[in-house]
Scaffold this motif. Structure first.
Motif, PDB file in Angstrom:
ATOM      1  N   GLY A   6      12.177 -87.597 -33.960  1.00 16.42           N
ATOM      2  CA  GLY A   6      13.296 -86.894 -33.441  1.00 16.42           C
ATOM      3  C   GLY A   6      13.169 -85.396 -34.191  1.00 16.42           C
TER       4      GLY A   6
ATOM      5  N   THR B  33      12.585 -82.381 -32.048  1.00 20.41           N
ATOM      6  CA  THR B  33      12.512 -81.294 -31.271  1.00 20.41           C
ATOM      7  C   THR B  33      13.875 -80.725 -31.216  1.00 20.41           C
ATOM      8  OG1 THR B  33      13.437 -82.950 -29.548  1.00 20.41           O
ATOM      9  CG2 THR B  33      11.135 -82.317 -29.465  1.00 20.41           C
TER      10      THR B  33
ATOM     11  N   ILE C 299      18.492 -81.364 -37.051  1.00 19.33           N
ATOM     12  CA  ILE C 299      17.788 -81.349 -38.412  1.00 19.33           C
ATOM     13  C   ILE C 299      16.368 -81.833 -38.417  1.00 19.33           C
ATOM     14  CG2 ILE C 299      18.120 -82.752 -40.409  1.00 19.33           C
ATOM     15  CD1 ILE C 299      20.999 -83.193 -39.651  1.00 19.33           C
TER      16      ILE C 299
ATOM     17  N   ARG D  13      12.000 -88.328 -27.435  1.00 18.78           N
ATOM     18  CA  ARG D  13      11.783 -88.991 -26.117  1.00 18.78           C
ATOM     19  C   ARG D  13      11.409 -88.271 -24.998  1.00 18.78           C
ATOM     20  NH1 ARG D  13      17.272 -91.961 -26.806  1.00 18.78           N
ATOM     21  NH2 ARG D  13      17.644 -89.832 -27.281  1.00 18.78           N
ATOM     22  N   THR D  14      11.598 -86.698 -24.955  1.00 20.07           N
ATOM     23  CA  THR D  14      11.797 -85.785 -23.921  1.00 20.07           C
ATOM     24  C   THR D  14      10.506 -85.152 -23.990  1.00 20.07           C
ATOM     25  OG1 THR D  14      14.066 -86.189 -24.291  1.00 20.07           O
ATOM     26  CG2 THR D  14      13.343 -84.215 -22.731  1.00 20.07           C
TER      27      THR D  14
ATOM     28  N   ASP E   2       9.652 -92.926 -28.342  1.00 16.19           N
ATOM     29  CA  ASP E   2      11.098 -93.384 -28.655  1.00 16.19           C
ATOM     30  C   ASP E   2      10.799 -94.536 -29.823  1.00 16.19           C
ATOM     31  OD1 ASP E   2      13.335 -95.047 -28.557  1.00 16.19           O
ATOM     32  OD2 ASP E   2      13.426 -95.255 -26.761  1.00 16.19           O
ATOM     33  N   ALA E   3      11.551 -93.839 -30.946  1.00 17.57           N
ATOM     34  CA  ALA E   3      11.474 -94.571 -32.354  1.00 17.57           C
ATOM     35  C   ALA E   3      11.822 -96.065 -32.186  1.00 17.57           C
ATOM     36  CB  ALA E   3      12.352 -93.957 -33.313  1.00 17.57           C
TER      37      ALA E   3
ATOM     38  N   ASN F  13      14.276 -89.421 -38.960  1.00 17.62           N
ATOM     39  CA  ASN F  13      15.297 -88.490 -38.917  1.00 17.62           C
ATOM     40  C   ASN F  13      16.016 -88.923 -37.524  1.00 17.62           C
ATOM     41  OD1 ASN F  13      16.702 -85.836 -38.608  1.00 17.62           O
ATOM     42  ND2 ASN F  13      15.606 -85.733 -36.717  1.00 17.62           N
TER      43      ASN F  13
ATOM     44  N   ALA G 199      20.335 -90.052 -43.320  1.00 10.99           N
ATOM     45  CA  ALA G 199      21.520 -91.176 -43.216  1.00 10.99           C
ATOM     46  C   ALA G 199      22.646 -90.089 -42.807  1.00 10.99           C
ATOM     47  CB  ALA G 199      21.692 -91.936 -44.649  1.00 10.99           C
TER      48      ALA G 199
ATOM     49  N   TYR H 268      27.700 -96.638 -35.768  1.00 12.07           N
ATOM     50  CA  TYR H 268      27.196 -95.372 -36.544  1.00 12.07           C
ATOM     51  C   TYR H 268      27.171 -95.609 -37.995  1.00 12.07           C
ATOM     52  CZ  TYR H 268      25.458 -90.888 -37.691  1.00 12.07           C
ATOM     53  OH  TYR H 268      24.830 -89.599 -38.103  1.00 12.07           O
TER      54      TYR H 268
ATOM     55  N   LYS I 248      24.185 -96.435 -40.713  1.00  9.65           N
ATOM     56  CA  LYS I 248      23.614 -95.525 -41.776  1.00  9.65           C
ATOM     57  C   LYS I 248      24.051 -96.157 -43.097  1.00  9.65           C
ATOM     58  CE  LYS I 248      22.690 -92.063 -39.223  1.00  9.65           C
ATOM     59  NZ  LYS I 248      21.175 -91.631 -39.016  1.00  9.65           N
TER      60      LYS I 248
ATOM     61  N   PRO J 233      23.899 -86.157 -44.613  1.00  8.80           N
ATOM     62  CA  PRO J 233      24.669 -84.859 -44.312  1.00  8.80           C
ATOM     63  C   PRO J 233      26.109 -85.134 -43.692  1.00  8.80           C
ATOM     64  CG  PRO J 233      22.621 -85.172 -42.875  1.00  8.80           C
ATOM     65  CD  PRO J 233      22.934 -86.535 -43.747  1.00  8.80           C
TER      66      PRO J 233
ATOM     67  N   THR K 182      27.134 -81.336 -39.551  1.00  7.07           N
ATOM     68  CA  THR K 182      26.018 -80.028 -39.089  1.00  7.07           C
ATOM     69  C   THR K 182      25.925 -79.373 -38.026  1.00  7.07           C
ATOM     70  OG1 THR K 182      24.801 -81.355 -41.206  1.00  7.07           O
ATOM     71  CG2 THR K 182      23.560 -79.826 -39.932  1.00  7.07           C
TER      72      THR K 182
ATOM     73  N   THR L 250      24.426 -78.932 -34.776  1.00  9.51           N
ATOM     74  CA  THR L 250      22.899 -79.461 -34.087  1.00  9.51           C
ATOM     75  C   THR L 250      23.648 -79.674 -32.690  1.00  9.51           C
ATOM     76  OG1 THR L 250      23.308 -81.670 -34.469  1.00  9.51           O
ATOM     77  CG2 THR L 250      22.125 -80.412 -36.265  1.00  9.51           C
ATOM     78  N   PRO L 251      22.857 -80.123 -31.861  1.00  8.74           N
ATOM     79  CA  PRO L 251      23.140 -80.601 -30.276  1.00  8.74           C
ATOM     80  C   PRO L 251      24.062 -81.822 -30.304  1.00  8.74           C
ATOM     81  CG  PRO L 251      20.873 -79.827 -30.177  1.00  8.74           C
ATOM     82  CD  PRO L 251      21.491 -79.570 -31.729  1.00  8.74           C
TER      83      PRO L 251
ATOM     84  N   THR M  12      26.342 -82.837 -32.671  1.00  6.50           N
ATOM     85  CA  THR M  12      27.781 -82.409 -32.939  1.00  6.50           C
ATOM     86  C   THR M  12      28.575 -81.266 -32.112  1.00  6.50           C
ATOM     87  OG1 THR M  12      27.062 -81.232 -34.581  1.00  6.50           O
ATOM     88  CG2 THR M  12      27.523 -83.424 -35.297  1.00  6.50           C
TER      89      THR M  12
HETATM   90  N1  LIG Z   1      24.573 -83.300 -36.980  1.00  4.85           N
HETATM   91  C1  LIG Z   1      25.131 -83.859 -38.013  1.00  4.85           C
HETATM   92  O1  LIG Z   1      26.319 -83.525 -38.057  1.00  4.85           O
HETATM   93  C2  LIG Z   1      24.703 -84.830 -38.671  1.00  4.85           C
HETATM   94  C3  LIG Z   1      25.349 -85.400 -39.614  1.00  4.85           C
HETATM   95  C4  LIG Z   1      25.189 -86.622 -40.398  1.00  4.85           C
HETATM   96  C5  LIG Z   1      23.949 -87.263 -40.126  1.00  4.85           C
HETATM   97  N2  LIG Z   1      23.203 -86.763 -39.189  1.00  4.85           N
HETATM   98  C6  LIG Z   1      21.910 -87.496 -38.770  1.00  4.85           C
HETATM   99  O2  LIG Z   1      20.870 -86.622 -38.807  1.00  4.85           O
HETATM  100  C7  LIG Z   1      19.760 -86.992 -37.712  1.00  4.85           C
HETATM  101  C8  LIG Z   1      19.324 -85.856 -36.992  1.00  4.85           C
HETATM  102  O3  LIG Z   1      20.758 -85.599 -36.112  1.00  4.85           O
HETATM  103  P1  LIG Z   1      20.999 -84.153 -35.158  1.00  4.85           P
HETATM  104  O4  LIG Z   1      22.226 -83.769 -35.257  1.00  4.85           O
HETATM  105  O5  LIG Z   1      19.820 -83.222 -35.788  1.00  4.85           O
HETATM  106  O6  LIG Z   1      20.774 -84.861 -33.737  1.00  4.85           O
HETATM  107  P2  LIG Z   1      20.358 -84.053 -32.454  1.00  4.85           P
HETATM  108  O7  LIG Z   1      20.553 -82.746 -32.555  1.00  4.85           O
HETATM  109  O8  LIG Z   1      20.863 -85.075 -31.348  1.00  4.85           O
HETATM  110  O9  LIG Z   1      18.821 -84.286 -32.491  1.00  4.85           O
HETATM  111  C9  LIG Z   1      18.263 -85.777 -32.533  1.00  4.85           C
HETATM  112  C10 LIG Z   1      16.739 -85.701 -32.498  1.00  4.85           C
HETATM  113  O10 LIG Z   1      16.433 -86.928 -32.203  1.00  4.85           O
HETATM  114  C11 LIG Z   1      15.550 -87.106 -31.267  1.00  4.85           C
HETATM  115  N3  LIG Z   1      15.751 -88.611 -30.733  1.00  4.85           N
HETATM  116  C12 LIG Z   1      17.030 -89.158 -30.507  1.00  4.85           C
HETATM  117  N4  LIG Z   1      16.814 -90.584 -30.238  1.00  4.85           N
HETATM  118  C13 LIG Z   1      15.391 -90.945 -30.361  1.00  4.85           C
HETATM  119  C14 LIG Z   1      14.711 -91.831 -30.499  1.00  4.85           C
HETATM  120  N5  LIG Z   1      15.041 -93.104 -30.173  1.00  4.85           N
HETATM  121  N6  LIG Z   1      13.305 -91.851 -30.754  1.00  4.85           N
HETATM  122  C15 LIG Z   1      12.725 -90.537 -30.946  1.00  4.85           C
HETATM  123  N7  LIG Z   1      13.588 -89.405 -30.893  1.00  4.85           N
HETATM  124  C16 LIG Z   1      14.867 -89.305 -30.646  1.00  4.85           C
HETATM  125  C17 LIG Z   1      16.135 -86.207 -29.996  1.00  4.85           C
HETATM  126  O11 LIG Z   1      15.318 -86.047 -28.897  1.00  4.85           O
HETATM  127  P3  LIG Z   1      15.329 -86.779 -27.484  1.00  4.85           P
HETATM  128  O12 LIG Z   1      16.726 -87.092 -27.181  1.00  4.85           O
HETATM  129  O13 LIG Z   1      14.602 -85.877 -26.576  1.00  4.85           O
HETATM  130  O14 LIG Z   1      14.535 -88.099 -27.972  1.00  4.85           O
HETATM  131  C18 LIG Z   1      16.213 -85.050 -30.965  1.00  4.85           C
HETATM  132  O15 LIG Z   1      15.183 -84.295 -31.078  1.00  4.85           O
HETATM  133  C19 LIG Z   1      20.382 -88.331 -36.999  1.00  4.85           C
HETATM  134  O16 LIG Z   1      19.969 -89.349 -37.730  1.00  4.85           O
HETATM  135  C20 LIG Z   1      21.866 -88.210 -37.329  1.00  4.85           C
HETATM  136  O17 LIG Z   1      22.650 -89.314 -37.417  1.00  4.85           O
HETATM  137  C21 LIG Z   1      23.659 -85.665 -38.379  1.00  4.85           C
END
Ligand SMILES: NC(=O)c1ccc[n+]([C@@H]2O[C@H](COP(=O)([O-])OP(=O)(O)OC[C@H]3O[C@@H](n4cnc5c(N)ncnc54)[C@H](OP(=O)(O)O)[C@@H]3O)[C@@H](O)[C@H]2O)c1
Length: 252
Positions: A13, A15, A18, A38-39, A63-64, A90, A141, A155, A159, A185, A188, A190-191, A193
């Protein structure tokens, strides 16, 4: 102690959000990075952008949660690096609903990507991690693993399961020289949230619970992931570092 030069790192993940911040930070610290998502267009664009900056980086569409895709990742690492030093699990998603509103397909998808996929990938890459002198797995997580933060139950379950996966693998693989840790976290930027944090009322309520009075930047989570990959954290395994601006210790 504080270096990652020439380490071979896989970030799932990678692209956006985080994951992307982890890719950038590992590259800045001198590591070689393979990232997935995946994209296809986003993978290609990021690989080109980072290669233009002179980094040793490769992106793969995977795709993980698909075993055949994870086997392709294993194949690429075996053929190009022959061993792996750091695995960052991630990739994660969320579908926010009331428990009774999920379809079976929806909640199983959340569990598959967030909980089962890290286990599958860690198991698949175990032989390559064993070949490294000092290898580490870092699972991303969430605060939702520890308390209810309104993310929806699947979710939170995924986690919380990931944290126990972290502890169990840390014990099982310590004798193989593999450390396994997690980072949790709180909100945060990111796309993932983006929509949620744009809601002024929700943002206000998040900030009022957070002593540091803000949400995190993705690079502030990536730096903890990088620390857990370094020899500087070599006596730490099976742990979860909570990055929540003090939210979880804020009783009043
Ligand atoms: N942002 C927060 O507030 C927050 C808080 C706590 C925990 N987290 C955790 O931090 C991690 C990253 O979150 P984020 O906020 O950075 O998310 P994000 O902005 O949605 O980015 C997720 C990344 O993972 C990829 N992805 C999603 N599903 C996938 C799959 N099945 N296989 C491979 N790649 C995949 C997405 O690209 P594609 O969709 O193109 O595959 C993207 O590159 C996650 O595990 C999330 O649960 C985030």
């Amino acid at each position: 102690m504080w270096r990652l030069e020439s380490k071979k790192v896989l970030v799932t993940g990678g692209t956006k959000g985080i994951g992307k911040a982890c890719v950038e930070q590992f590259l800045e610290l001198g590591a070689k990075v393979l990232f997935t998502s995946r994209t296809s267009k986003e993978v290609q664009d990021l690989e080109n952008e980072l290669k233009d900056q002179g980094y040793q980086v490769k992106g793969l569409v995977a795709d993980a949660s698909k075993l055949s895709d994870s086997e392709n990742v294993l194949k690429w690492i075996s053929e190009n690096w022959s061993s792996l030093d750091v695995l960052v699990n991630n990739a994660g998603i969320n579908i926010r609903k009331k428990a009774h509103e999920y379809s079976e397909e929806e909640y199983k998808k959340v569990l598959d990507i967030n909980l089962v996929a890290p286990f599958t990938l860690s198991r698949l890459l175990f032989p390559l991690l064993k070949l490294s002198a000092e290898s580490t797995i870092i699972n991303v997580a969430s605060s939702a693993a520890l308390q209810d933060v309104g993310t929806g139950t699947p979710y939170a379950m995924s986690k919380a399961g990931l944290l126990q996966q972290t502890r169990s693998l840390a014990v099982e693989w310590a004798s193989e020289g593999i450390r396994v840790n997690a980072v949790s976290p709180w909100f945060t930027k990111t796309p993932l949230t983006e929509g949620y944090l744009h809601n002024e009322e929700k943002m206000k309520s998040i900030i009022s619970r957070t002593p540091l009075n803000r949400v995190a930047e993705a690079k502030e989570i990536a730096s903890i992931v990088a620390f857990l990959a370094m020899p500087a954290s070599s006596f730490v395994t099976g742990q979860n570092i909570v990055a929540d601006g003090g939210m979880s210790i804020n009783a009043l």
